[in-house]
Scaffold this motif. Structure first.
Motif, PDB file in Angstrom:
ATOM      1  N   GLU A  47       0.850  -1.187   0.000  1.00 14.05           N
ATOM      2  CA  GLU A  47       0.000   0.000   0.000  1.00 14.05           C
ATOM      3  C   GLU A  47       0.886   1.237   0.000  1.00 14.05           C
ATOM      4  O   GLU A  47       1.859   1.318   0.753  1.00 14.05           O
ATOM      5  CB  GLU A  47      -0.884  -0.014   1.242  1.00 14.05           C
ATOM      6  N   SER A  89       0.828   5.758  -0.378  1.00 13.34           N
ATOM      7  CA  SER A  89      -0.029   6.934  -0.192  1.00 13.34           C
ATOM      8  C   SER A  89       0.303   8.029  -1.204  1.00 13.34           C
ATOM      9  O   SER A  89       1.449   8.193  -1.627  1.00 13.34           O
ATOM     10  CB  SER A  89       0.143   7.495   1.221  1.00 13.34           C
ATOM     11  N   PRO A 148      -2.556  -1.608 -10.295  1.00 16.51           N
ATOM     12  CA  PRO A 148      -3.185  -1.337  -8.999  1.00 16.51           C
ATOM     13  C   PRO A 148      -4.247  -2.401  -8.746  1.00 16.51           C
ATOM     14  O   PRO A 148      -4.957  -2.810  -9.670  1.00 16.51           O
ATOM     15  CB  PRO A 148      -3.817   0.047  -9.189  1.00 16.51           C
ATOM     16  N   PHE A 174      -7.703   0.282  -3.588  1.00 17.82           N
ATOM     17  CA  PHE A 174      -7.490   1.691  -3.268  1.00 17.82           C
ATOM     18  C   PHE A 174      -8.349   2.096  -2.077  1.00 17.82           C
ATOM     19  O   PHE A 174      -9.318   1.431  -1.718  1.00 17.82           O
ATOM     20  CB  PHE A 174      -7.797   2.591  -4.468  1.00 17.82           C
ATOM     21  N   CYS A 175      -7.951   3.223  -1.465  1.00 17.97           N
ATOM     22  CA  CYS A 175      -8.695   3.827  -0.359  1.00 17.97           C
ATOM     23  C   CYS A 175      -9.046   5.240  -0.782  1.00 17.97           C
ATOM     24  O   CYS A 175      -8.158   6.004  -1.204  1.00 17.97           O
ATOM     25  CB  CYS A 175      -7.840   3.836   0.909  1.00 17.97           C
ATOM     26  N   GLN A 176     -10.340   5.592  -0.679  1.00 18.64           N
ATOM     27  CA  GLN A 176     -10.749   6.930  -1.070  1.00 18.64           C
ATOM     28  C   GLN A 176     -11.713   7.516  -0.049  1.00 18.64           C
ATOM     29  O   GLN A 176     -12.330   6.793   0.736  1.00 18.64           O
ATOM     30  CB  GLN A 176     -11.382   6.928  -2.460  1.00 18.64           C
ATOM     31  N   THR A 177     -11.822   8.819  -0.087  1.00 20.31           N
ATOM     32  CA  THR A 177     -12.711   9.535   0.822  1.00 20.31           C
ATOM     33  C   THR A 177     -14.147   9.480   0.298  1.00 20.31           C
ATOM     34  O   THR A 177     -14.405   9.013  -0.813  1.00 20.31           O
ATOM     35  CB  THR A 177     -12.277  11.003   0.947  1.00 20.31           C
ATOM     36  N   LEU A 229     -14.612  10.896  -2.995  1.00 16.99           N
ATOM     37  CA  LEU A 229     -13.937  10.137  -4.062  1.00 16.99           C
ATOM     38  C   LEU A 229     -12.472  10.527  -4.293  1.00 16.99           C
ATOM     39  O   LEU A 229     -11.887  10.149  -5.305  1.00 16.99           O
ATOM     40  CB  LEU A 229     -14.699  10.242  -5.388  1.00 16.99           C
ATOM     41  N   GLN A 230     -11.856  11.257  -3.356  1.00 13.22           N
ATOM     42  CA  GLN A 230     -10.416  11.501  -3.466  1.00 13.22           C
ATOM     43  C   GLN A 230      -9.655  10.230  -3.113  1.00 13.22           C
ATOM     44  O   GLN A 230      -9.880   9.641  -2.050  1.00 13.22           O
ATOM     45  CB  GLN A 230      -9.984  12.628  -2.527  1.00 13.22           C
ATOM     46  N   ILE A 231      -8.773   9.787  -3.984  1.00 14.41           N
ATOM     47  CA  ILE A 231      -7.975   8.593  -3.721  1.00 14.41           C
ATOM     48  C   ILE A 231      -6.774   8.973  -2.864  1.00 14.41           C
ATOM     49  O   ILE A 231      -5.943   9.788  -3.262  1.00 14.41           O
ATOM     50  CB  ILE A 231      -7.524   7.923  -5.025  1.00 14.41           C
ATOM     51  N   GLN A 281      -4.851   6.418  -0.993  1.00 11.39           N
ATOM     52  CA  GLN A 281      -3.873   5.331  -1.013  1.00 11.39           C
ATOM     53  C   GLN A 281      -4.262   4.314  -2.075  1.00 11.39           C
ATOM     54  O   GLN A 281      -5.425   4.227  -2.478  1.00 11.39           O
ATOM     55  CB  GLN A 281      -3.819   4.636   0.352  1.00 11.39           C
ATOM     56  N   MET A 282      -3.271   3.543  -2.500  1.00 10.69           N
ATOM     57  CA  MET A 282      -3.533   2.521  -3.491  1.00 10.69           C
ATOM     58  C   MET A 282      -2.669   1.297  -3.204  1.00 10.69           C
ATOM     59  O   MET A 282      -1.536   1.412  -2.727  1.00 10.69           O
ATOM     60  CB  MET A 282      -3.247   3.058  -4.893  1.00 10.69           C
TER      61      MET A 282
END
Length: 247
Positions: free
Chosen positions: A193, A195, A223, A226-229, A232-234, A236-237
């Motif tokens: 992972e 950031s 990839p 992923f982790c997004q808010t 939809l802001q990414i 981490q991947m």
């Protein structure tokens, strides 16, 4: 409404992966790990050994047991309380060995920040950015945990190829790889992972990690998570790499 969408997405992930909805409710069931390994399976048909660094409560190991049933899995979790939960969760699973210490670039004792939200525990401080996006990560306290290098495990662990090294150590990935300088020729695939914004104080971000693993002899595959808010802001991947000399 967001909760309903998340449940629907979870159901879709487990059904498409073939695990079935019942796996979602079992101990150690994880949407993220199931998604990542489902995607990895497209690129890696078979794995014989998995080095699971940052095992937490066994989410990745239990998902890996489904996707790669023939693999020997070695799971490392340094936080004693979390380690006990890990052992309980994998108690009925075959082929998973557990180790209650951290991996890094040195041998000895590591100052470690145990987070009340166990997924966020790290050798690094949680950043203000992460606390802003994920307030549940704001509370942590410092403990000391034993730390070893991967290079010092070679005599005790059989690296039967193909080997996947999975790192989910919250910004400490580069230090773990520094401790594997003599072992990298045994690693066929690397999953970690990274950031795009500093989630931990002092962590290397995507560009630095990507260039670092390329210099170590790995090439980027894809990839796989992923982790997004919520907007939809990414942040981490999860990235999958292959050693250039691997078959």
């Amino acid at each position: 409404m967001n909760f309903i969408f998340k449940i629907a997405d979870a159901a879709r992930v487990f059904l498409q992966s073939g695990r079935g909805l019942s796996a979602l409710w079992k101990k150690g069931g994880s949407i993220a790990s199931t998604t990542i390994l489902h995607n990895c399976k497209h690129y890696i048909p078979e794995i014989k050994t998995i080095i699971d660094v940052g095992a937490n409560q066994g989410q990745f190991a239990l998902s890996a047991r489904y996707f790669y049933p023939r693999a020997g899995i070695h799971s490392f979790e340094p936080v004693p309380d979390v380690f006990r939960t890990l052992q309980q969760n994998i108690s009925k699973a075959n082929g998973i060995s557990t180790y209650n210490f951290a991996l890094g670039s040195t041998n000895g004792v590591l100052e470690f920040f145990q987070n009340d939200y166990s997924h966020a525990s790290s050798a690094l401080h949680v950043s203000a950015i992460q606390q802003q996006f994920f307030p549940q990560t704001a509370s942590e306290h410092q403990i000391k945990v034993p730390v070893k290098r991967i290079d010092d495990l070679i005599s005790n662990i059989t690296f039967e190829a193909p080997v996947l090294l999975k790192l989910d150590v919250q910004g400490f990935e580069k230090e773990v790889l520094k401790g594997a300088a003599e072992s990298l020729d045994k690693i066929d695939y690397l999953l970690f992972e990274t950031s795009f914004v500093p989630m931990y104080e002092g962590e290397p971000l995507f560009d630095e990690m990507h260039n670092f693993v390329k210099e170590l002899g790995f090439e980027f595959i894809a990839p796989v998570g992923f982790c997004q808010t919520d907007d939809l802001q990414i942040l981490q991947m999860d990235l999958l790499y292959k050693r250039k000399s691997a078959a």
